[in-house]
Design a protein around this motif. Structure first.
Motif, short mmCIF file in Angstrom:
data_model
loop_
_atom_site.label_atom_id
_atom_site.label_comp_id
_atom_site.label_asym_id
_atom_site.label_seq_id
_atom_site.Cartn_x
_atom_site.Cartn_y
_atom_site.Cartn_z
N THR A 7 3.21 3.99 0.18
CA THR A 7 2.76 2.86 -0.62
C THR A 7 3.84 2.42 -1.59
O THR A 7 4.86 3.08 -1.76
CB THR A 7 1.43 3.20 -1.35
OG1 THR A 7 0.87 1.99 -1.88
CG2 THR A 7 1.63 4.21 -2.47
N ASP A 30 -0.82 0.30 9.85
CA ASP A 30 -0.60 -0.59 8.71
C ASP A 30 -1.96 -1.11 8.22
O ASP A 30 -2.66 -1.81 8.94
CB ASP A 30 0.30 -1.75 9.16
CG ASP A 30 0.68 -2.68 8.02
OD1 ASP A 30 -0.19 -2.95 7.16
OD2 ASP A 30 1.83 -3.14 7.99
N ALA A 31 -2.32 -0.75 6.99
CA ALA A 31 -3.64 -1.11 6.48
C ALA A 31 -3.81 -2.63 6.34
O ALA A 31 -4.93 -3.14 6.46
CB ALA A 31 -3.89 -0.43 5.13
N ASP A 32 -2.70 -3.35 6.10
CA ASP A 32 -2.79 -4.82 6.03
C ASP A 32 -3.18 -5.39 7.39
O ASP A 32 -3.99 -6.32 7.47
CB ASP A 32 -1.44 -5.42 5.62
CG ASP A 32 -1.28 -5.51 4.10
OD1 ASP A 32 -2.29 -5.31 3.38
OD2 ASP A 32 -0.15 -5.78 3.65
N HIS A 88 -14.25 -2.59 2.53
CA HIS A 88 -13.55 -1.32 2.37
C HIS A 88 -14.06 -0.22 3.31
O HIS A 88 -13.26 0.45 3.96
CB HIS A 88 -13.53 -0.87 0.91
CG HIS A 88 -12.51 -1.61 0.10
ND1 HIS A 88 -12.29 -1.38 -1.24
CD2 HIS A 88 -11.64 -2.60 0.44
CE1 HIS A 88 -11.33 -2.19 -1.66
NE2 HIS A 88 -10.93 -2.94 -0.67
N ARG A 92 -11.82 1.37 6.29
CA ARG A 92 -11.62 2.82 6.31
C ARG A 92 -11.97 3.43 7.67
O ARG A 92 -11.22 4.23 8.21
CB ARG A 92 -12.47 3.44 5.19
CG ARG A 92 -12.32 4.92 5.02
CD ARG A 92 -13.36 5.40 4.01
NE ARG A 92 -13.55 6.82 4.07
CZ ARG A 92 -12.91 7.70 3.31
NH1 ARG A 92 -12.04 7.29 2.42
NH2 ARG A 92 -13.13 8.98 3.44
N LEU A 95 -9.29 2.52 10.12
CA LEU A 95 -8.08 3.32 9.87
C LEU A 95 -8.25 4.70 10.49
O LEU A 95 -7.35 5.20 11.17
CB LEU A 95 -7.82 3.46 8.35
CG LEU A 95 -7.32 2.21 7.63
CD1 LEU A 95 -7.27 2.47 6.11
CD2 LEU A 95 -5.94 1.80 8.14
N LEU A 111 0.36 6.28 7.18
CA LEU A 111 -0.60 5.24 6.83
C LEU A 111 0.08 4.38 5.76
O LEU A 111 0.29 4.84 4.63
CB LEU A 111 -1.90 5.86 6.28
CG LEU A 111 -2.88 4.88 5.61
CD1 LEU A 111 -3.24 3.72 6.52
CD2 LEU A 111 -4.14 5.62 5.16
N SER A 113 0.09 1.42 3.27
CA SER A 113 -0.94 0.62 2.61
C SER A 113 -0.55 0.26 1.18
O SER A 113 -0.26 1.15 0.38
CB SER A 113 -2.26 1.40 2.57
OG SER A 113 -3.22 0.67 1.83
N LEU A 116 -3.20 2.00 -1.11
CA LEU A 116 -3.48 3.42 -0.85
C LEU A 116 -4.10 4.10 -2.07
O LEU A 116 -5.08 4.85 -1.96
CB LEU A 116 -2.18 4.13 -0.47
CG LEU A 116 -2.32 5.58 -0.06
CD1 LEU A 116 -2.87 5.69 1.36
CD2 LEU A 116 -0.97 6.31 -0.15
N GLN A 121 -8.58 5.11 0.28
CA GLN A 121 -7.69 5.43 1.41
C GLN A 121 -6.84 6.67 1.15
O GLN A 121 -6.46 7.37 2.08
CB GLN A 121 -6.76 4.25 1.73
CG GLN A 121 -7.47 3.07 2.40
CD GLN A 121 -6.59 1.83 2.47
OE1 GLN A 121 -5.39 1.91 2.27
NE2 GLN A 121 -7.20 0.70 2.74
#
Ligand code: ATP
Length: 199
Positions: A7, A30-32, A88, A92, A95, A111, A113, A116, A121
């Motif tokens: 992060t 990639d969390a985006d 969220h 999650r 992910l 991960l 993010s 994060l 996360q």
């Protein structure tokens, strides 16, 4: 199989450093990207959003009108809270699905993010890498990349976690206020250490 969180603030170099890990064969989620995938047309989340905000929140193609949604949640904190309560947990779950160990060969996966540490996360990860740059570097690089004004970038930085708080949560720090060849060396050394620790 370990999950390593990566992060940093806006323009700190998350994408750049992720690519450098990728050169060693490291995979990442990639969390985006996941945040976009869960509201694609046809998803239950997009259905809920259009029920809540009305069909006008969709473009003529039926996709989420992100600019409009950003405007609404910027003005109305209770709408932001509603949206986060909806998304969220869904993000999650997705992910966790994509971080499934069966998909990867190396002993760890990243991960990546921006949120994060701000969301739950961080509970998914075994180690936290923070990419650190001074604010002035963040501002300069983001302005050059996105053609944003200094004021816009400063506003985003002010809304994010402070550099100090982020560093306090870090297990590992990558100093990205350096020429790329030096950052490349930091990434290689950290990767080798992670292989030893998690191998
Ligand atoms: P965001 O959170 O906004 O998506 P990010 O954290 O992924 O950003 P990058 O896009 O990787 O950040 O980097 C921001 C900009 O800075 C990019 O234009 C990138 O090429 C440049 N940059 C990153 N690291 C370095 C470096 N060590 N030296 C010079 N430029 C860099």
């Amino acid at each position: 199989m370990k999950i390593v969180g990566l992060t940093g603030g806006i323009g700190s170099g998350k994408s750049t450093v992720t690519r450098l890990f990728g050169e060693h064969g490291v995979h990442w989620v990639d969390a985006d990207d996941v945040a976009r995938e869960v509201v694609e047309p046809g998803t239950p989340a997009l259905e809920r959003i259009s029920e809540h905000f009305g069909k006008n929140i969709l473009t003529s193609e039926g996709a989420l009108d992100r600019a409009q949604l950003r405007g609404i949640v910027f003005e109305k904190p209770e709408e932001r809270a509603w949206l986060e309560r909806l998304l969220h947990p869904i993000i999650r779950e997705e992910l966790i699905r994509q971080l499934n160990p069966e998909n990867y060969q190396l002993p760890y996966v990243l991960l990546v993010s921006p949120l994060l540490l701000e969301t739950d996360q961080h509970e998914l990860v075994d180690r936290i890498i923070v990419i650190d740059v001074p604010e002035e570097t963040q501002i300069g690089r983001t302005m050059a990349r996105d053609n944003n004004s200094r004021e816009q970038v400063e506003r985003i930085i002010a809304a994010q976690m402070s550099r100090e708080d982020r560093l306090a949560r870090a297990d590992e720090v990558i100093d990205n206020d350096r020429p790329l060849d030096e950052v490349t060396r930091q990434v290689r050394e950290l990767h080798e250490r992670l292989l030893v620790d998690f191998g």
